[in-house]
Design an enzyme around this catalytic site. Sequence first.
Site, PDB file in Angstrom:
ATOM      1  N   GLY A 212     106.380  25.813  79.406  1.00  0.00           N
ATOM      2  CA  GLY A 212     106.000  24.449  79.784  1.00  0.00           C
ATOM      3  C   GLY A 212     106.834  23.378  79.135  1.00  0.00           C
ATOM      4  N   SER A 213     108.119  23.647  78.922  1.00  0.00           N
ATOM      5  CA  SER A 213     108.975  22.754  78.140  1.00  0.00           C
ATOM      6  C   SER A 213     109.122  21.359  78.743  1.00  0.00           C
ATOM      7  CB  SER A 213     110.356  23.394  77.970  1.00  0.00           C
ATOM      8  OG  SER A 213     110.248  24.694  77.452  1.00  0.00           O
TER       9      SER A 213
ATOM     10  N   TYR B 122     104.775  37.041  88.904  1.00  0.00           N
ATOM     11  CA  TYR B 122     105.454  35.906  89.519  1.00  0.00           C
ATOM     12  C   TYR B 122     105.944  36.305  90.905  1.00  0.00           C
ATOM     13  CZ  TYR B 122     105.612  34.184  84.664  1.00  0.00           C
ATOM     14  OH  TYR B 122     105.301  33.794  83.378  1.00  0.00           O
TER      15      TYR B 122
ATOM     16  N   GLN C  14     104.758  33.662  72.721  1.00  0.00           N
ATOM     17  CA  GLN C  14     105.142  32.700  73.760  1.00  0.00           C
ATOM     18  C   GLN C  14     104.014  31.695  73.998  1.00  0.00           C
ATOM     19  OE1 GLN C  14     105.971  32.970  78.430  1.00  0.00           O
ATOM     20  NE2 GLN C  14     107.458  34.169  77.284  1.00  0.00           N
TER      21      GLN C  14
ATOM     22  N   ARG D 231     115.285  25.729  89.984  1.00  0.00           N
ATOM     23  CA  ARG D 231     115.228  26.101  91.396  1.00  0.00           C
ATOM     24  C   ARG D 231     116.612  26.164  92.042  1.00  0.00           C
ATOM     25  NH1 ARG D 231     110.159  25.240  94.168  1.00  0.00           N
ATOM     26  NH2 ARG D 231     108.528  24.585  92.745  1.00  0.00           N
TER      27      ARG D 231
ATOM     28  N   THR E 196     111.273  31.843  85.135  1.00  0.00           N
ATOM     29  CA  THR E 196     111.288  32.244  86.557  1.00  0.00           C
ATOM     30  C   THR E 196     109.930  32.183  87.245  1.00  0.00           C
ATOM     31  OG1 THR E 196     110.969  34.597  86.040  1.00  0.00           O
ATOM     32  CG2 THR E 196     113.246  33.773  86.099  1.00  0.00           C
ATOM     33  N   TRP E 197     108.933  31.588  86.587  1.00  0.00           N
ATOM     34  CA  TRP E 197     107.599  31.539  87.195  1.00  0.00           C
ATOM     35  C   TRP E 197     107.661  30.914  88.593  1.00  0.00           C
ATOM     36  CZ3 TRP E 197     102.810  28.630  84.708  1.00  0.00           C
ATOM     37  CH2 TRP E 197     101.656  28.927  85.448  1.00  0.00           C
TER      38      TRP E 197
END
Length: 322
Positions: free
Chosen positions: A209-210, A62, A181, A287, A20-21
């Site tokens: 960062g996948s 965030y 993480q 999004r 959710t960043w």
Amino acid sequence: MRYKKFGSSNLEISSVAVGTWAMGGENSAGGSFGEVDRNESIAAIKTMLDGGVNIIDTAPIYGEGTAEEIVGEAIKGYDRSKIFIATKFGSYISHFDGKPVRNNKYDAILKEVEESLERLGTDYIDFYLMHWPDVNTPIEETMAALNYLKKSGKIRYIGLCNSSKELIEEALKFGEVNVIQPPFSMVNHSQKELMEWAEANGIATMTSGSLGAGILTGTIRELPKFDEKDFRLTFYPFFKEPEFSKIMKLLLTLDKVAKKYNKPVAQVAINWSTQKSFVNTALLGVRNSNEAKINCETFEWQLDDDDIKCIDDEILRLEIGN
């Protein structure tokens, strides 16, 4: 959806987590991901949950609480016991003697957890992670606060982000560390050794960062002109030379693999990460519902060993992500 045993716990966690960043929008952790539609964000989370995802990652920084509030709204109507929420403390930078510092002291953590619980609209947090280390606070004090919160039922499991193996080992002297993480993707595997160590020691991994801030979706083929505050430019190295051109060459290999399976490039990248044994769940930012649907459909198929080797060989040849 595929599920994996989460470290040494008995939990079965989906292979991807809702990240959710980006939902923090224009003011997220001191930078920007551009404008974000709150309703679309809520719908995206719901689509992920409906697609079998059972874990959501967020943080108070965030959007200065915005992302946590969005998560709280999105999970209304769902069985809370079947949804795992991860959020963080120690994100914000305060000042001490004129120098910027994190604040992971006992009282600060107890204050932060109450604020997160209120924004999330829940009475407990499943995974509570230290966002960044605080060099001015002994990890013993930080762990004492986390152990207290765990004993009181405010949190269930303890995690560390952005931490070295040495710091994790020190933390383990004072209590359990259930999850870490680190970043991990085709374009960033600098923490692979740490993740393999965690796997061997029963510590779960949630990888960030996948999709390399979107560069592994295959939708970006020319060097973009981001706003100077955009995190894709300031936080990541992928949209600058020489890394950008290297990754564009890697995408040509991903294109061939994607064509073989008749699947989107993004799904190739997600499967490549989540098929690694040392990746328990991979964070994916979304999004809107369409992106969420594509993410979930990834787990209707898998890469075969030959394709993984082909991709690995190309990553090695191009010297990407070390």
